[in-house]
Design an enzyme around this catalytic site. Structure first.
Site, PDB file in Angstrom:
ATOM      1  N   HIS A   1      -9.548   2.563   0.008  1.00  0.00           N
ATOM      2  CA  HIS A   1      -8.101   2.359   0.045  1.00  0.00           C
ATOM      3  C   HIS A   1      -7.697   1.803  -1.314  1.00  0.00           C
ATOM      4  O   HIS A   1      -8.035   0.676  -1.654  1.00  0.00           O
ATOM      5  CB  HIS A   1      -7.742   1.395   1.178  1.00  0.00           C
ATOM      6  CG  HIS A   1      -6.269   1.249   1.388  1.00  0.00           C
ATOM      7  ND1 HIS A   1      -5.331   1.911   0.624  1.00  0.00           N
ATOM      8  CD2 HIS A   1      -5.561   0.514   2.288  1.00  0.00           C
ATOM      9  CE1 HIS A   1      -4.124   1.594   1.038  1.00  0.00           C
ATOM     10  NE2 HIS A   1      -4.232   0.742   2.046  1.00  0.00           N
TER      11      HIS A   1
ATOM     12  N   HIS B   1      -2.567   8.195   6.565  1.00  0.00           N
ATOM     13  CA  HIS B   1      -2.857   6.928   5.885  1.00  0.00           C
ATOM     14  C   HIS B   1      -4.288   6.510   6.241  1.00  0.00           C
ATOM     15  O   HIS B   1      -5.069   6.191   5.360  1.00  0.00           O
ATOM     16  CB  HIS B   1      -1.837   5.868   6.302  1.00  0.00           C
ATOM     17  CG  HIS B   1      -1.962   4.581   5.558  1.00  0.00           C
ATOM     18  ND1 HIS B   1      -1.962   4.513   4.182  1.00  0.00           N
ATOM     19  CD2 HIS B   1      -2.114   3.303   5.995  1.00  0.00           C
ATOM     20  CE1 HIS B   1      -2.094   3.251   3.807  1.00  0.00           C
ATOM     21  NE2 HIS B   1      -2.194   2.494   4.876  1.00  0.00           N
TER      22      HIS B   1
ATOM     23  N   CYS C   1       0.796  -1.230   0.000  1.00  0.00           N
ATOM     24  CA  CYS C   1       0.000   0.000   0.000  1.00  0.00           C
ATOM     25  C   CYS C   1       0.827   1.278   0.000  1.00  0.00           C
ATOM     26  O   CYS C   1       0.276   2.365  -0.018  1.00  0.00           O
ATOM     27  CB  CYS C   1      -0.959  -0.023   1.180  1.00  0.00           C
ATOM     28  SG  CYS C   1      -1.938  -1.540   1.167  1.00  0.00           S
TER      29      CYS C   1
END
Lengths: 400, 334
Positions: free
Chosen positions: A330, A295, A162
């Protein structure tokens, strides 16, 4: 020659819009892209929401200005659309593109196509093997986007889960600072896939409803898909060709949490180190940060760990912060670049975004994200965090 | 951009691990593939840890730890890996489970271990190493990008950079790549090679990386020749050219033009030893390092000519699928 790394173009396609103006419009109007699953064929579509790009593959082919899906994947299409927008925005011509490099981040490459053929393959059914698996690997995705966009110099692909595209931006910053490269398109792309959706589901970190980052009652993340790129240039190079400079990359840091393959440490060790390194490179005090795009996935573990890391760096003087993942989901390998584009827009419009769906502060760590959009007198400096599996932690600092 | 290779460790289809890399017996392909010779991992990884690891992780972790041990470094200042296809076994296992179980009751373990950066992440975890940790996954540039990044770190002032390249095949990846027919004339291989890079000479006889140049999609072999000449202008003709071909470079237009252009050079090859895979160049660099370091050549690698006396420098050229080309210049510092 100057060592400043200028941003001269941005491009994005995400669940909240097919280009930069549409994304900004959705952010401004608090329109989330998380919704019932329309395009991906999965059992989970009846139980889970996700942040899909609101277009079929056929519509994406048209948006990309291409004729057919041959040799392509949804991941590649998202990449081409966003890269072309960034290139047009920066005003790079074909001659300049020939000397431009392309650094791409992706987690599963062409999985959205290969997973659809794999069942037939294991059952021994006859399939077109090139169509099925010829576009699977991450490097193929990058080369296809580079070839279609006309970028010819160096190409590479970073796959650090990620934080992949945040790491392409960091690498581009280092390369330009060193004088080895003058102009780089950096970012990432990942389409939603059955593979990743089921992967996160088995880890019990998907919220079936809209995610609530930094909320005491957060249940997990929503997956999304996106392509997003930034054109990064040596400042002098940008000025010499008369390009408009949107912002600068001032700092970057990457560190490893070295705690667990998928979970973050309670002390936020890696995240704290990444932010510290970024401030060292930028040579600025944390006090100068006006807004943090965290994040903030919405998982119990990430938000707690990141919250602790933020307190490690900022103490009680935490700047305004929010997670924009309730808007976009995400987007995995694209997430760092999506949020880098949002960071640039934040400085251009002096806008700090709302952290949608937040209600209650996490017990024990007194950090509270923005609950509505805030227009400030000036946003001159933004910090953006991206963390991934394998303990990978990256922080980027952008300056006006 | 220069750096020194302090140590190397390599698992490959030849018996390169555990000793000094030099193998006497030549391992030939079985069923058309060059399988890596795997060591007993227990000296490097606790059995209860290694049991959960796919072969690519075990090969990589073992060579990474062995390399650090040989170089006398506990904690590197960066861990950078390259893998073209990543953790294939776990990727396939998870996908197969998801399909067969209709997306229900799946085990998360293969998913967790499927990401490309599982390799670098596991090395960091075992070393408790918080430093910079990157993974490149770009076909025949996977290893070169990692090495290029390592060289940039050295230039930025860091030291002791661990850099490696690894790929594994599975039965189905072997079959799919075979059907895609993109490797001929080379046979498929696999392996892991790690290097410890330093900004300074240390230990006995470090090997210098003078030059690394990647060329993306050159239009013709002349682009390679011109770049090679440019690199050699400064340092003069090398004692040896190492090609990423098998013993028949004439079958590959890219390699054959290099052979033609440098008729008086001694030429060696390695794809018949390693097989072809995205990070096979990491095997090639291991071989070049040991040839310089121990001043020996390998059985099965001679193409043309013999180096008389000392091997002081090597020009190494590899390409992958005709698209990802890399030139390296390596030298021994006397």
């Amino acid at each position: 020659m100057s060592e400043r790394v200028a941003i001269t173009g941005i491009g994005i396609i995400s669940a909240i819009g097919n280009n930069v103006p549409e994304n900004l419009d959705s952010l401004t109007k608090l329109k989330a892209g998380v919704a019932p699953i329309q395009h991906l064929q999965t059992r989970l579509k009846d139980s889970h929401v996700a942040a899909e790009v609101k277009a079929s593959n056929e519509e994406l082919i048209e948006l990309a200005g291409l004729a057919s899906f041959d040799g392509l994947t949804r991941t590649i299409l998202l990449g081409i659309i966003a890269a072309k927008e960034a290139i047009a925005h920066a005003g790079l011509d074909n001659k300049q593109l020939a000397n431009t490099s392309f650094y791409n981040g992706t987690t599963v490459g062409g999985m959205d196509v290969s997973e659809r053929y794999y069942e037939d393959y294991i059952n021994g059914n006859k399939i077109d093997i090139v169509r099925a698996f010829g576009s699977h690997d991450c490097g193929y995705v990058t080369e296809k986007i580079a070839d279609v966009a006309g970028v010819k110099h160096n190409v590479t692909t970073i796959s650090t889960a990620c934080s992949s595209s945040a790491n392409t931006i960091m690498l581009a910053g280092r390369k330009i600072k060193s004088g080895q490269e003058q102009c780089i398109i950096a970012g990432g792309t990942d389409a939603l896939s059955l593979f990743t959706l089921n992967g996160f589901n088995t880890l019990f970190i998907l919220d079936p409803e809209h995610c609530k980052p930094f909320d005491e009652n957060r249940k997990g993340l929503n997956l999304g898909e996106a392509g997003a790129y930034l054109v990064l240039e040596n400042e002098e190079h940008a000025k010499a060709r008369g390009a408009k400079i949107l912002a600068y990359i001032a700092g970057y840091g990457n560190a490893n949490d070295a705690f667990h393959q998928t979970a973050s440490s309670d002390e936020g060790v890696g995240a704290t180190m990444a932010m510290k390194d970024a401030f060292n490179v930028a040579d600025v005090d944390p006090k100068t940060i006006d807004y943090i795009n965290v994040h903030g996935t919405g998982t119990s573990n990430n938000d707690l760990s990141e919250g602790v890391a933020l307190k490690n760096i900022f103490g009680d003087n935490l700047p305004l912060f929010s997670s924009t993942k309730p808007f976009t989901g995400h987007t995995l390998g694209a997430a760092g670049a999506v949020e880098a584009v949002f960071s640039v827009l934040s400085m251009q419009h002096n806008l700090a975004y709302a952290n949608l769906n937040f209600q209650q502060t996490i017990e024990g760590i007194n950090v509270r994200p923005l609950t509505e959009n805030n227009t400030l007198p000036a946003i001159n400096s933004v910090l953006s965090n991206s963390f991934g599996f394998g303990g990978n932690c990256t922080s980027l600092i952008f300056e006006k | 951009m220069e750096a020194y290779i302090i140590s190397n460790s390599c698992i490959s289809a030849q018996d390169t691990f555990g000793g000094d890399f030099f193998f006497n017996e030549l391992h030939s392909p079985e069923s058309g593939r060059l399988n890596a010779i795997e060591p007993n991992y227990k000296d490097f990884i606790a059995p209860k840890v290694s049991r959960r690891m796919a072969r690519i992780i075990k090969m990589s972790v073992a060579t990474a730890l062995d390399c650090l041990q040989k170089g006398g470094v506990n904690l590197p200042e960066a861990i950078i890996t390259g893998t073209g296809l990543g953790c294939l076994k776990d990727t396939e296992k998870f996908l197969k489970d998801a399909i067969e179980n209709k997306e229900e009751t799946l085990s998360p373990t293969p998913f967790i271990q499927s990401t490309h950066n599982t390799i670098a992440g596991q090395i960091a975890l075992l070393l408790k190493c918080n430093s910079y940790n990157y993974t490149y996954a770009h076909r025949g540039f996977s290893f070169e990008s990692a090495l290029d990044d390592a060289l940039l770190h050295i230039r930025e002032g860091k030291d002791n950079i661990l850099v490696g390249g690894s790929d594994e095949f599975t039965d189905s990846s072997f079959d799919i790549i075979d059907q895609l027919n993109c490797y001929p004339p080379y046979i498929q291989g696999e392996g892991a090679s790690f290097f410890l890079l330093s900004k300074s000479k240390k230990g006995g006889n470090p090997i210098k990386i003078n030059y690394l140049q990647q060329l993306y999609h050159p239009s013709e072999p002349n682009d390679i020749i011109n770049k090679a000449k440019e690199i050699l202008k400064e340092k003069g003709m090398p004692d040896m050219i190492l090609l990423g071909s098998d013993t028949h470079p004439e079958k590959d237009p890219w390699y054959s033009s290099v052979v033609k252009e440098f008729p008086s050079s001694s030429i060696a090859c390695f794809k018949n030893l390693s097989g072809e895979y995205p990070t096979a160049s990491a095997f090639g660099l291991s071989m070049a390092y040991h040839m310089l370091h121990e001043n020996k050549t390998f059985p099965g690698s001679d193409v043309k000519g013999k180096v008389n006396g000392n091997i002081k420098n090597i020009l190494f050229y590899n390409h992958y699928l005709g698209k990802n080309h890399a030139l390296y210049l390596l030298s021994k510092e006397e």
